[in-house]
Design a protein around this motif. Structure first.
Motif, PDB file in Angstrom:
ATOM      1  N   PRO A  69       0.817  -1.210   0.000  1.00 36.23           N
ATOM      2  CA  PRO A  69       0.000   0.000   0.000  1.00 36.23           C
ATOM      3  C   PRO A  69       0.851   1.260   0.000  1.00 36.23           C
ATOM      4  O   PRO A  69       1.872   1.345   0.698  1.00 36.23           O
ATOM      5  N   ARG A  70       0.442   2.230  -0.775  1.00 37.66           N
ATOM      6  CA  ARG A  70       1.249   3.416  -1.035  1.00 37.66           C
ATOM      7  C   ARG A  70       1.691   4.134   0.243  1.00 37.66           C
ATOM      8  O   ARG A  70       2.837   4.559   0.371  1.00 37.66           O
ATOM      9  N   ASP A  71       0.809   4.267   1.218  1.00 32.47           N
ATOM     10  CA  ASP A  71       1.152   5.018   2.422  1.00 32.47           C
ATOM     11  C   ASP A  71       2.220   4.326   3.257  1.00 32.47           C
ATOM     12  O   ASP A  71       2.928   4.965   4.043  1.00 32.47           O
ATOM     13  N   MET A  72       2.366   3.000   3.085  1.00 34.02           N
ATOM     14  CA  MET A  72       3.330   2.224   3.851  1.00 34.02           C
ATOM     15  C   MET A  72       4.534   1.787   3.017  1.00 34.02           C
ATOM     16  O   MET A  72       5.459   1.168   3.549  1.00 34.02           O
ATOM     17  N   ARG A  73       4.542   2.110   1.745  1.00 34.57           N
ATOM     18  CA  ARG A  73       5.560   1.574   0.843  1.00 34.57           C
ATOM     19  C   ARG A  73       6.979   1.984   1.256  1.00 34.57           C
ATOM     20  O   ARG A  73       7.930   1.212   1.095  1.00 34.57           O
ATOM     21  N   GLY A  74       7.128   3.191   1.771  1.00 31.34           N
ATOM     22  CA  GLY A  74       8.458   3.642   2.172  1.00 31.34           C
ATOM     23  C   GLY A  74       9.060   2.775   3.259  1.00 31.34           C
ATOM     24  O   GLY A  74      10.265   2.502   3.258  1.00 31.34           O
ATOM     25  N   PHE A  75       8.229   2.317   4.197  1.00 28.68           N
ATOM     26  CA  PHE A  75       8.732   1.443   5.254  1.00 28.68           C
ATOM     27  C   PHE A  75       9.168   0.093   4.675  1.00 28.68           C
ATOM     28  O   PHE A  75      10.137  -0.509   5.144  1.00 28.68           O
ATOM     29  N   ALA A  76       8.452  -0.368   3.660  1.00 23.74           N
ATOM     30  CA  ALA A  76       8.847  -1.623   3.008  1.00 23.74           C
ATOM     31  C   ALA A  76      10.193  -1.460   2.307  1.00 23.74           C
ATOM     32  O   ALA A  76      11.048  -2.352   2.364  1.00 23.74           O
ATOM     33  N   TYR A  77      10.399  -0.313   1.656  1.00 25.85           N
ATOM     34  CA  TYR A  77      11.692  -0.079   1.004  1.00 25.85           C
ATOM     35  C   TYR A  77      12.809   0.094   2.033  1.00 25.85           C
ATOM     36  O   TYR A  77      13.961  -0.284   1.777  1.00 25.85           O
ATOM     37  N   GLU A  78      12.496   0.634   3.192  1.00 24.00           N
ATOM     38  CA  GLU A  78      13.494   0.719   4.256  1.00 24.00           C
ATOM     39  C   GLU A  78      13.930  -0.690   4.668  1.00 24.00           C
ATOM     40  O   GLU A  78      15.127  -0.972   4.788  1.00 24.00           O
ATOM     41  N   GLY A  79      12.945  -1.562   4.874  1.00 28.48           N
ATOM     42  CA  GLY A  79      13.276  -2.948   5.190  1.00 28.48           C
ATOM     43  C   GLY A  79      14.043  -3.619   4.075  1.00 28.48           C
ATOM     44  O   GLY A  79      14.967  -4.408   4.316  1.00 28.48           O
ATOM     45  N   ALA A  80      13.671  -3.305   2.832  1.00 23.82           N
ATOM     46  CA  ALA A  80      14.366  -3.893   1.689  1.00 23.82           C
ATOM     47  C   ALA A  80      15.817  -3.415   1.627  1.00 23.82           C
ATOM     48  O   ALA A  80      16.712  -4.165   1.210  1.00 23.82           O
ATOM     49  N   GLY A  81      16.068  -2.170   2.034  1.00 28.54           N
ATOM     50  CA  GLY A  81      17.445  -1.684   2.081  1.00 28.54           C
ATOM     51  C   GLY A  81      18.286  -2.512   3.026  1.00 28.54           C
ATOM     52  O   GLY A  81      19.427  -2.884   2.713  1.00 28.54           O
ATOM     53  N   MET A  82      17.714  -2.841   4.182  1.00 25.31           N
ATOM     54  CA  MET A  82      18.412  -3.713   5.121  1.00 25.31           C
ATOM     55  C   MET A  82      18.605  -5.097   4.510  1.00 25.31           C
ATOM     56  O   MET A  82      19.707  -5.663   4.544  1.00 25.31           O
ATOM     57  N   GLY A  83      17.529  -5.650   3.952  1.00 26.42           N
ATOM     58  CA  GLY A  83      17.603  -6.989   3.381  1.00 26.42           C
ATOM     59  C   GLY A  83      18.602  -7.088   2.250  1.00 26.42           C
ATOM     60  O   GLY A  83      19.347  -8.074   2.139  1.00 26.42           O
ATOM     61  N   ALA A  84      18.644  -6.063   1.398  1.00 23.57           N
ATOM     62  CA  ALA A  84      19.572  -6.075   0.269  1.00 23.57           C
ATOM     63  C   ALA A  84      21.021  -6.044   0.745  1.00 23.57           C
ATOM     64  O   ALA A  84      21.885  -6.740   0.202  1.00 23.57           O
ATOM     65  N   ALA A  85      21.293  -5.223   1.775  1.00 26.45           N
ATOM     66  CA  ALA A  85      22.656  -5.156   2.302  1.00 26.45           C
ATOM     67  C   ALA A  85      23.062  -6.478   2.954  1.00 26.45           C
ATOM     68  O   ALA A  85      24.210  -6.922   2.820  1.00 26.45           O
ATOM     69  N   VAL A  86      22.123  -7.113   3.648  1.00 30.70           N
ATOM     70  CA  VAL A  86      22.407  -8.414   4.256  1.00 30.70           C
ATOM     71  C   VAL A  86      22.632  -9.461   3.159  1.00 30.70           C
ATOM     72  O   VAL A  86      23.567 -10.263   3.224  1.00 30.70           O
ATOM     73  N   TYR A  87      21.782  -9.455   2.149  1.00 27.29           N
ATOM     74  CA  TYR A  87      21.907 -10.391   1.016  1.00 27.29           C
ATOM     75  C   TYR A  87      23.289 -10.259   0.378  1.00 27.29           C
ATOM     76  O   TYR A  87      23.969 -11.250   0.105  1.00 27.29           O
ATOM     77  N   ASP A  88      23.720  -9.024   0.132  1.00 30.71           N
ATOM     78  CA  ASP A  88      25.000  -8.802  -0.542  1.00 30.71           C
ATOM     79  C   ASP A  88      26.184  -9.239   0.303  1.00 30.71           C
ATOM     80  O   ASP A  88      27.275  -9.453  -0.230  1.00 30.71           O
ATOM     81  N   SER A  89      25.981  -9.346   1.623  1.00 30.91           N
ATOM     82  CA  SER A  89      27.088  -9.745   2.500  1.00 30.91           C
ATOM     83  C   SER A  89      27.344 -11.247   2.482  1.00 30.91           C
ATOM     84  O   SER A  89      28.391 -11.704   2.958  1.00 30.91           O
TER      85      SER A  89
END
Length: 328
Positions: A69-89
């Motif tokens: 949902p649009r109003d919450m999408r930024g929080f999902a991308y914040e989590g994805a930023g963490m997940g992407a950095a963990v994935y790359d490690s």
């Protein structure tokens, strides 16, 4: 579709959702509505984290994130930023964070950089992403994310004993400033620790040494504008209670406004917070952030990021004086 290995990565690497409940965290509960909102934000964050870890490619992760949902999408991308950095490690993995920022995530870059800081808080230091390859201005938001994580999950050490600052060094430069950026993240977390209750959050901030208040109020200002969970009257009292740090609070709220404007996720609360905390419209608060943004990282004693924050605060304060003069 995600692979079996992707599902395994999610199972092994995703924090349990129970970690985000107010009861587990021991945070203040203002009312049922605020509690539900804060817990939902935590749930969406972890959903975004799981998407980035489990997806077979950045494109698949993006498709999942864009359905939040649009109003919450930024929080999902914040989590994805963490997940992407963990994935790359992980051994044999890479490119997830770069791919995330290259796609639709570029509109959520503020939030993704904050998520990188969450990963830094969870990963051993040798596995941290090479921050020197990131945007020299926005990389400071990673320390905001780091500070938020520490105050959120290590509340006893970072909130209940506010006189203590924990040493921190990184390869991003200006190590004398790192604790300021971390305090901005701690201030943002205090909005959650205090359950969106401005009186409780104000008391939490006042327990810290006064020299830290400006950064803490800036972080809390970002959270009160982006996460919400507060009424117009409560916002007005919060702005008044900030005292001489009123425009630090406004600077944080302006950052939140610009993050939502850039991502196309503006909600009614964005307009409310801009008007009450920043003293202007959401469009104007966003434009101040864009117009004052440094074009080069600079080589001064303070990072360009801090200069940017001060310029935003000064511009908003100036607008307020002009507005008051016109009304007289």
């Amino acid at each position: 579709m995600s692979s079996v290995f992707g599902a395994l990565r999610r199972r092994l690497l995703t924090p349990p959702i129970s970690e985000t409940t107010m009861e587990v965290r021991g945070f203040h509960v203002k009312n049922a509505e605020a509690k539900a909102r804060l817990e939902y934000i935590g749930e969406v964050f972890l959903r975004g984290y799981a998407y980035a870890v489990e997806a077979a490619s950045p494109a698949e992760a993006e498709e999942l994130l864009e359905n939040v949902p649009r109003d919450m999408r930024g929080f999902a991308y914040e989590g994805a930023g963490m997940g992407a950095a963990v994935y790359d490690s992980l051994p044999g993995h890479g490119g997830r964070l770069e791919g995330l920022l290259a796609g639709e995530g570029r509109h959520h870059d503020y939030m993704i950089y904050v998520g990188i800081g969450w990963a830094m808080a969870r990963l051993p230091k040798p596995l941290w992403p090479d921050i020197r390859t990131t945007d020299p201005l926005l990389r400071w938001l990673a320390l905001d994310g780091y500070g938020f994580h520490q105050a959120y999950f290590k509340t006893g050490a970072y909130v209940r004993t506010p006189e203590t600052q924990h040493p921190f060094r990184w390869n991003g430069g200006h190590n004398h400033y790192t604790l300021n950026a971390i305090d901005q993240g701690i201030g943002r977390a205090l909005w959650f620790v205090g359950g969106t209750d401005p009186e409780v959050v104000t008391d939490l901030i006042r327990a810290y040494p006064e020299r830290r208040h400006g950064d803490l109020y800036a972080g809390a200002g970002l959270a009160c504008a982006y996460a919400g969970g507060v009424s117009e009257d409560e916002l007005a009292r919060f702005a008044e209670s900030a005292g001489r740090h009123r425009w630090a609070l406004a600077q944080g709220s302006a950052f939140a406004t610009e993050a939502r404007v850039k991502a196309g996720t503006v909600i009614d609360h964005t307009h409310l917070a801009a008007r009450v905390v920043c003293g202007t419209t959401a469009e104007r608060a966003s434009r101040v952030c864009r117009d004052t943004r440094p074009q080069a990282p600079g080589g001064g004693a303070a990072p360009a990021y801090e200069t940017w924050r001060r310029d935003i605060a000064a511009e908003l304060a100036s607008d307020s004086l002009i507005s008051k003069g016109a009304d007289q």
